[in-house]
Design a protein around this motif. Structure first.
Motif, PDB file in Angstrom:
ATOM      1  N   TYR A  14      16.455  16.111  25.002  1.00 43.74           N
ATOM      2  CA  TYR A  14      16.551  17.092  26.085  1.00 43.74           C
ATOM      3  C   TYR A  14      17.112  16.442  27.336  1.00 43.74           C
ATOM      4  CZ  TYR A  14      15.162  20.611  29.468  1.00 43.74           C
ATOM      5  OH  TYR A  14      15.171  21.538  30.462  1.00 43.74           O
ATOM      6  N   ASP A  15      16.640  15.243  27.646  1.00 46.57           N
ATOM      7  CA  ASP A  15      17.107  14.575  28.859  1.00 46.57           C
ATOM      8  C   ASP A  15      18.576  14.200  28.767  1.00 46.57           C
ATOM      9  OD1 ASP A  15      14.661  14.817  29.983  1.00 46.57           O
ATOM     10  OD2 ASP A  15      13.989  12.785  29.499  1.00 46.57           O
ATOM     11  N   GLN A  16      19.063  13.967  27.556  1.00 52.69           N
ATOM     12  CA  GLN A  16      20.459  13.583  27.402  1.00 52.69           C
ATOM     13  C   GLN A  16      21.409  14.751  27.566  1.00 52.69           C
ATOM     14  OE1 GLN A  16      20.406  11.698  23.574  1.00 52.69           O
ATOM     15  NE2 GLN A  16      20.300   9.664  24.442  1.00 52.69           N
ATOM     16  N   MET A  17      20.907  15.953  27.441  1.00 57.32           N
ATOM     17  CA  MET A  17      21.791  17.113  27.565  1.00 57.32           C
ATOM     18  C   MET A  17      22.171  17.327  29.013  1.00 57.32           C
ATOM     19  SD  MET A  17      19.822  19.565  24.906  1.00 57.32           S
ATOM     20  CE  MET A  17      20.591  21.093  25.360  1.00 57.32           C
ATOM     21  N   ALA A  18      23.395  17.829  29.225  1.00 60.13           N
ATOM     22  CA  ALA A  18      23.882  18.053  30.579  1.00 60.13           C
ATOM     23  C   ALA A  18      23.400  19.405  31.100  1.00 60.13           C
ATOM     24  CB  ALA A  18      25.397  17.997  30.584  1.00 60.13           C
ATOM     25  N   GLU A  19      23.160  19.480  32.394  1.00 59.67           N
ATOM     26  CA  GLU A  19      22.775  20.754  33.011  1.00 59.67           C
ATOM     27  C   GLU A  19      23.994  21.673  33.068  1.00 59.67           C
ATOM     28  OE1 GLU A  19      19.996  21.964  34.139  1.00 59.67           O
ATOM     29  OE2 GLU A  19      18.622  20.283  34.308  1.00 59.67           O
ATOM     30  N   PRO A  20      23.846  22.979  33.020  1.00 53.35           N
ATOM     31  CA  PRO A  20      22.615  23.710  32.749  1.00 53.35           C
ATOM     32  C   PRO A  20      22.288  23.702  31.272  1.00 53.35           C
ATOM     33  CG  PRO A  20      24.411  25.223  33.007  1.00 53.35           C
ATOM     34  CD  PRO A  20      24.986  23.867  33.198  1.00 53.35           C
ATOM     35  N   LYS A  21      21.010  23.543  30.960  1.00 53.50           N
ATOM     36  CA  LYS A  21      20.608  23.487  29.559  1.00 53.50           C
ATOM     37  C   LYS A  21      19.499  24.478  29.302  1.00 53.50           C
ATOM     38  CE  LYS A  21      18.282  19.267  30.904  1.00 53.50           C
ATOM     39  NZ  LYS A  21      18.315  17.820  30.778  1.00 53.50           N
ATOM     40  N   TYR A  22      19.487  24.989  28.098  1.00 51.60           N
ATOM     41  CA  TYR A  22      18.551  26.046  27.741  1.00 51.60           C
ATOM     42  C   TYR A  22      17.838  25.665  26.445  1.00 51.60           C
ATOM     43  CZ  TYR A  22      21.746  28.235  30.971  1.00 51.60           C
ATOM     44  OH  TYR A  22      22.516  28.486  32.049  1.00 51.60           O
ATOM     45  N   VAL A  23      16.641  26.172  26.291  1.00 49.51           N
ATOM     46  CA  VAL A  23      15.844  25.832  25.105  1.00 49.51           C
ATOM     47  C   VAL A  23      15.320  27.109  24.463  1.00 49.51           C
ATOM     48  CG1 VAL A  23      13.831  24.609  24.241  1.00 49.51           C
ATOM     49  CG2 VAL A  23      15.142  23.634  26.097  1.00 49.51           C
ATOM     50  N   ILE A  24      15.544  27.232  23.158  1.00 52.07           N
ATOM     51  CA  ILE A  24      14.918  28.296  22.381  1.00 52.07           C
ATOM     52  C   ILE A  24      13.961  27.623  21.411  1.00 52.07           C
ATOM     53  CG2 ILE A  24      15.262  30.126  20.676  1.00 52.07           C
ATOM     54  CD1 ILE A  24      17.913  30.725  21.791  1.00 52.07           C
ATOM     55  N   ALA A  25      12.712  28.060  21.402  1.00 53.62           N
ATOM     56  CA  ALA A  25      11.754  27.534  20.427  1.00 53.62           C
ATOM     57  C   ALA A  25      11.603  28.562  19.319  1.00 53.62           C
ATOM     58  CB  ALA A  25      10.414  27.265  21.087  1.00 53.62           C
ATOM     59  N   THR A  26      12.034  28.206  18.104  1.00 52.64           N
ATOM     60  CA  THR A  26      11.940  29.173  17.005  1.00 52.64           C
ATOM     61  C   THR A  26      10.768  28.818  16.104  1.00 52.64           C
ATOM     62  OG1 THR A  26      13.461  27.855  15.699  1.00 52.64           O
ATOM     63  CG2 THR A  26      14.390  29.694  16.886  1.00 52.64           C
ATOM     64  N   GLY A  27      10.091  29.836  15.684  1.00 55.08           N
ATOM     65  CA  GLY A  27       9.053  29.644  14.678  1.00 55.08           C
ATOM     66  C   GLY A  27       7.686  29.375  15.269  1.00 55.08           C
ATOM     67  N   ALA A  28       6.686  29.646  14.446  1.00 53.71           N
ATOM     68  CA  ALA A  28       5.305  29.519  14.891  1.00 53.71           C
ATOM     69  C   ALA A  28       4.974  28.099  15.319  1.00 53.71           C
ATOM     70  CB  ALA A  28       4.375  29.962  13.761  1.00 53.71           C
ATOM     71  N   CYS A  29       5.502  27.105  14.616  1.00 57.20           N
ATOM     72  CA  CYS A  29       5.164  25.709  14.931  1.00 57.20           C
ATOM     73  C   CYS A  29       5.649  25.320  16.315  1.00 57.20           C
ATOM     74  CB  CYS A  29       5.781  24.772  13.908  1.00 57.20           C
ATOM     75  SG  CYS A  29       5.131  24.950  12.272  1.00 57.20           S
ATOM     76  N   ALA A  30       6.867  25.745  16.669  1.00 58.51           N
ATOM     77  CA  ALA A  30       7.413  25.372  17.962  1.00 58.51           C
ATOM     78  C   ALA A  30       6.788  26.189  19.087  1.00 58.51           C
ATOM     79  CB  ALA A  30       8.926  25.554  17.966  1.00 58.51           C
ATOM     80  N   ILE A  31       6.142  27.306  18.751  1.00 58.39           N
ATOM     81  CA  ILE A  31       5.495  28.113  19.783  1.00 58.39           C
ATOM     82  C   ILE A  31       4.094  27.576  20.064  1.00 58.39           C
ATOM     83  CG2 ILE A  31       4.602  30.405  20.301  1.00 58.39           C
ATOM     84  CD1 ILE A  31       6.902  31.545  18.676  1.00 58.39           C
ATOM     85  N   SER A  32       3.314  27.339  18.994  1.00 56.29           N
ATOM     86  CA  SER A  32       1.906  27.012  19.225  1.00 56.29           C
ATOM     87  C   SER A  32       1.371  25.964  18.263  1.00 56.29           C
ATOM     88  CB  SER A  32       1.077  28.281  19.067  1.00 56.29           C
ATOM     89  OG  SER A  32       1.142  28.701  17.722  1.00 56.29           O
TER      90      SER A  32
END
Lengths: 214, 392
Positions: free
Chosen positions: A108-126
């Motif tokens: 995540y830190d290596q990505m250049a701004e602006p950066k966006y994150v999608i969390a897919t699936g139950a594991c990445a949510i909770s």
């Protein structure tokens, strides 16, 4: 921050792209706000996802992103990059465990701004099926990186992933301006009834976890 | 007089450089260095990390580092009842979820002495074979993409979607099926199931010819796979390899033939085996296996016996007598075994999964050293590893 975004509000507020009237209504000079709308429109339609998948969800995201049946190119997001330097959308597809967490943060830190994150699936949510009684699972990607959109499912269908992507596009169009860079809306969960926030859900989950252990 | 020794032997550039490097004279001499491959790498199929010891472009040693998707499944299984074990195995090798469900159901049935009927066995076998085709199709697509060809990916995923539709119709899930449970099946088959499977078979059969014309006959693919990553039969057995990886090395070991379960003893099919044990053999074995799977489905689909889809009361608690139970079956990647230690209560006191990918991955440490780094990707891809199955 401070703005509580809900799907209904976003859909009401999001200005149609070249609608200068709605752009005028915002504070500030008309030129800058129209440029904001243009820039945000451009950003929202050229998201380059990072090929990052840890487990099952990666297959469905691959199905959605690469394969011919559900074509992600329709939304301008088909250029999957293996290098975080070239990507601006991080799709957390799968469980994050404690050993992987620092690596995810580095990506995540290596990505250049602006950066966006999608969390897919139950594991990445909770933490999903591993929310209880697992010694190694991180309970949701938000513990490591800021998440913009959550897509529920185990794993979510490609259509659900598209819905999450469209929600993110709406957020970007409605989102940060040139004068307020980095100011981002609070995260939303795609395919969630309006009026329910992630905080409500998380409170429910914690209550449930306490009930299960006692 | 000074005599000058003239070397008449013409050797390759590599040989000369290596010989000079050994004597420490060459300016072109290389030195060994380490490179990390993964955990974020598109060709490691997930979050596998390989530490490569390289000499120039030659791989000297490979050290796999595991644990980037270790979710503590075996420990978590101890907190679940016997009926709840099924859904965890979906998330091990998610491309063989029905077969994994079957193994864990079979071991619970064996422990608790639950009888099942022929209808259940037949439907289980059909679903397992459908999933074998589905899994191999995905492998074929990703294999092509790893070698730099994008078209197989599109073709493989397009045809995989046809089988996914059949699963979705009956089960409701696309990937994590959670279908086979101790005592039978979660749901009976959809009324259109037989018709759709037949349509899929008649669609798939000409497709295999197309795959062969498109990829298998391609000279670039053949050159990149033949005589690359040779795994001899002895090492394959010693390393515990199973499934297509073992059969490609010339060992005719398939649990469906050796120790038939389900209704495999009633059907006529052959197991393709390789001769050399290189990447090309592993490729061809899987391509032929898909045809054999369709043959099995064809023989069974018209004669699904009548009966119940669940032989016991749904939701009934299962308490197997104390003891140690083990059951193993042949999934698309090899032998998946479930070890169960019961103390007579509602929950197992220890669960262990013998996963095929863990052993197949270790073949990499045997076959990749000595080869080029460019071949490494095709070797990893030909082993067809699924990382959550390795880490559990």
């Amino acid at each position: 921050m401070g703005v509580t975004p809900q799907l209904s509000k976003i859909s009401q507020q999001s200005p149609s792209v070249f609608d200068l009237h709605s752009a005028h209504k915002k504070e500030g000079p008309a030129l800058l706000t129209s440029i904001d709308a243009l820039v945000n429109w451009a950003r929202s339609n050229s998201l380059w996802p990072l090929t990052f998948g840890t487990s099952c969800c990666a297959i469905e995201v691959m199905m959605a992103a690469g394969a011919a049946h559900h074509d992600l190119a329709r939304f301008g997001a088909e250029v999957a990059r293996p290098s975080p330097r070239q990507a601006d959308l991080l799709v957390v597809a799968g469980t994050i465990v404690k050993k992987m967490a620092p690596r995810l943060r580095t990506l995540y830190d290596q990505m250049a701004e602006p950066k966006y994150v999608i969390a897919t699936g139950a594991c990445a949510i909770s933490g999903g099926p591993f929310i209880y009684d697992s010694y190694s699972t991180v309970r949701g990607a938000h513990e490591i990186i800021p998440v913009d959109v959550y897509v529920p499912g185990c794993p979510p269908r490609p259509e659900a992933f598209f819905y999450g992507l469209l929600t993110l596009q709406k957020m970007i169009r409605d989102g940060e301006s040139l004068r307020r860079p980095g100011v981002r809306k609070a995260p939303v969960m795609a395919a969630l009834p309006p009026g329910i926030t992630m905080e409500d859900l998380r409170a429910e989950l914690i209550k449930g976890a306490k009930g299960a252990t006692t | 007089m000074v005599t000058v020794e003239i070397k008449t032997k013409i050797s390759s550039l590599d040989e000369r450089i290596n010989a000079m490097a050994l004597q420490g004279e060459s300016p072109l001499g290389t030195q060994e260095y380490f490179v990390n491959m993964g955990p974020q790498h598109p060709s490691t199929h997930g979050v596998l990390r390989l530490v490569l010891k390289l000499d120039g472009e030659t791989v000297r040693e490979i050290i796999p580092v595991l644990g980037y998707i270790h979710r503590g499944m075996e420990k978590k299984a101890e907190t679940l009842g016997y009926r709840q074990q099924v859904h965890l195995t979906d998330r091990l090798d998610y491309l063989c979820s029905v077969m994994n469900n079957w193994v864990v159901s079979a071991v619970v049935e064996k422990a608790a002495k639950i009888e099942i009927n022929d209808r259940i066995q037949t439907i289980r076998t059909i679903f397992a074979e459908l999933q074998r085709v589905q899994s191999h199709l995905l492998w074929w697509g990703v294999f092509g993409m790893d070698l730099g060809a994008f078209t197989p990916f599109l073709y493989g995923f397009r045809d995989r979607e046809k089988i996914t539709k059949i699963f979705e119709e009956t089960i409701g899930a696309r990937l994590t099926m959670n279908y086979i449970q101790p005592g039978g099946l979660m749901y009976d088959i959809h009324p259109d199931f037989v018709k759709d499977v037949k349509a899929m078979i008649s669609y798939m059969k000409p497709m295999f010819k197309e795959y062969d014309e498109l990829v298998s006959g391609n000279i670039i693919i053949q050159e990149r796979l033949k005589n690359v990553g040779i795994l001899d039969a002895q090492s394959a057995v010693a390393l515990g390899a199973s499934g297509p990886v073992l059969r490609a090395s010339g060992v005719a070991h398939d649990l469906r033939k050796i120790k038939p379960y389900g209704v495999y003893e009633k059907v006529d099919f052959s197991i393709p085996i390789g001769t050399v044990g290189d990447c090309w053999d592993r490729y061809s074995v899987r391509m032929l296996e898909m045809r054999e799977s369709l043959k099995i489905i064809e023989q069974l689909i018209d004669s699904i016996p009548e009966g119940k889809h669940l032989t016991m009361k749904p939701g009934a608690k299962i308490r197997p007598p104390a003891g140690i139970y083990y059951e193993q079956m042949e999934t698309a990647r090899g032998i998946f075994g479930v070890f169960l230690h019961s103390d007579g209560s509602e929950k197992p006191s220890r669960v262990h999964y013998r996963t095929p990918n863990f052993h197949n991955l270790w073949c990499l440490t045997k076959i990749a050293p000595g080869g080029r780094i460019g071949d490494l990707v095709s070797i990893i891809s030909s082993l067809d590893v699924v990382v959550p199955d390795i880490d559990r």
